[in-house]
Design an enzyme around this catalytic site. Structure first.
Site, short mmCIF file in Angstrom:
data_model
loop_
_atom_site.label_atom_id
_atom_site.label_comp_id
_atom_site.label_asym_id
_atom_site.label_seq_id
_atom_site.Cartn_x
_atom_site.Cartn_y
_atom_site.Cartn_z
CB CYS A 189 -1.74 -3.30 0.03
SG CYS A 189 -0.74 -4.55 -0.82
CB SER B 24 -7.72 1.63 -0.93
OG SER B 24 -7.57 0.85 -2.08
CG ASP C 269 3.12 0.75 -1.46
OD1 ASP C 269 2.68 -0.37 -1.11
OD2 ASP C 269 3.29 1.07 -2.64
P1 4NP Z 1 -1.54 -0.53 -2.53
O1 4NP Z 1 -0.11 -1.27 -2.68
O2 4NP Z 1 -1.44 0.75 -3.33
O3 4NP Z 1 -1.65 -0.28 -1.07
O4 4NP Z 1 -2.57 -1.51 -3.08
C1 4NP Z 1 0.47 -1.54 -3.92
C2 4NP Z 1 0.04 -2.64 -4.63
C3 4NP Z 1 0.63 -2.94 -5.85
C4 4NP Z 1 1.64 -2.14 -6.34
C5 4NP Z 1 2.06 -1.03 -5.62
C6 4NP Z 1 1.47 -0.73 -4.40
N1 4NP Z 1 2.27 -2.46 -7.59
O5 4NP Z 1 3.22 -1.75 -7.97
O6 4NP Z 1 1.83 -3.41 -8.26
#
Ligand code: 4NP
Length: 166
Positions: A18, A20, A130
């Site tokens: 998401c 990065s 997030d």
């Molecule tokens: P990101 O978001 O760190 O911005 O890529 C997430 C993507 C997946 C998960 C958590 C945050 N996950 O728990 O799978």
């Protein structure tokens, strides 16, 4: 230009699907528009191994596309070697920042590890939220935060990194 003068910037979040990869895409988009693509290499990764080998989240791809930015990346996990290979490492939030410091060589390169919102002109030093469990509104909020933060970051590239040699 020779490859010695190219600066390398790594964007880091948790899952690398998401925030990065979006930050990487926005940076590349803006740098391309400025005609500076040869001078900077941008990449992204996650502190976790949850999405190694995965495409970016379809909600990220869709939202970015709506905002005129194309996101292409394959998920990968942060490695010890990255801390030596990159000139600047920008974490999306404090959890990611602290996870980076679990790598044994992080202390010795502390100065090049920063929270990306140090460069947010509106809310310096906050986390990029997030959006994984969120809605389209949350994805748009992340886009807006990263767009203005990276716009401002680019105006400061010369101070943050050594100016590329002509
Ligand atoms: P990101 O978001 O760190 O911005 O890529 C997430 C993507 C997946 C998960 C958590 C945050 N996950 O728990 O799978």
């Amino acid at each position: 230009m020779n490859c010695m003068s190219q600066k390398k910037i790594l964007f880091v979040c948790l899952g690398n699907i998401c925030r990065s990869p979006l930050a990487e895409a926005i940076f590349k988009h803006k740098i391309n528009e400025l005609g500076l693509a040869d001078w900077y290499l941008a990449d992204s990764c996650g502190t976790s191994n949850y999405h190694v080998g995965d495409e970016p989240d379809p909600r990220t791809i869709r939202n970015a596309s709506k905002n005129g930015v194309s996101v292409r990346h394959t998920g990968r996990q942060l490695q010890e070697d990255d801390l030596d290979a990159f000139d600047l490492i920008l974490a999306m939030d404090e959890n990611n920042y602290h996870s980076i410091f679990r790598l044994p060589n992080a202390r010795s390169v502390k100065a090049k590890i920063k929270l990306i919102r140090e460069f947010d002109p509106l809310a310096k030093g906050e986390n990029v939220p997030d959006p994984y469990y969120g809605s389209e509104k949350d994805f748009q909020q992340v886009f807006d935060i990263l767009d203005r933060t990276i716009e401002n970051f680019i105006t400061q590239l010369d101070q943050v990194l050594l100016k590329p040699e002509a």
